[in-house]
Design a protein around this motif. Structure first.
Motif: not given
Length: 116
Positions: A68-78, A17-21, A89-92, A41-49
């Motif tokens: 893996r590092i980005l996922r564990e930091a709550g920044l991306i969803r795979q 959960e991003v709130a727990a990061v 990108l878990r932007r919102s 690259q994810l921020a610029d994308a119009t769809a999942d990559i």
């Protein structure tokens, strides 16, 4: 005995959960230029990559480590789409916990790319 098949949901790696990061975890994840490039690259994308579709200067195994590092930091969803691991990108969610952080990162990453 029937063969066991993993479903797409069985193959989805865990996401915090991003709130727990902590901010420190996020900043540690973003200190690496390859990971900042993935986020941009994810921020610029119009769809999942798909993992293999990123423009990265590293091997596949090293890229896997960065994802893996980005996922564990709550920044991306795979998630999986067939045999492809997709990235979002878990932007919102990140914006709700760390307002303005992603915009600042992406803008700085783009500015650095222009000056190279």
């Amino acid at each position: 005995m029937g063969s066991m098949r993993a479903t797409d949901t069985d193959r989805i790696p865990p996401h915090p959960e991003v709130a727990a990061v902590t901010l420190q975890q996020v900043l540690d994840a973003l200190v690496d230029p390859v990971r900042r490039s993935i986020v941009t690259q994810l921020a610029d994308a119009t769809a999942d990559i798909r993992c293999g579709d990123f423009d990265l200067p590293v091997s596949k195994s090293t890229a896997t480590h960065h994802f893996r590092i980005l996922r564990e930091a709550g920044l991306i969803r795979q998630h999986y789409a067939g045999t492809s691991r997709m990235n979002t990108l878990r932007r919102s969610e990140v914006d709700a916990v760390f307002p303005g952080l992603l915009d600042a990162l992406v803008n700085a990453d783009r500015a650095a790319a222009v000056s190279r």
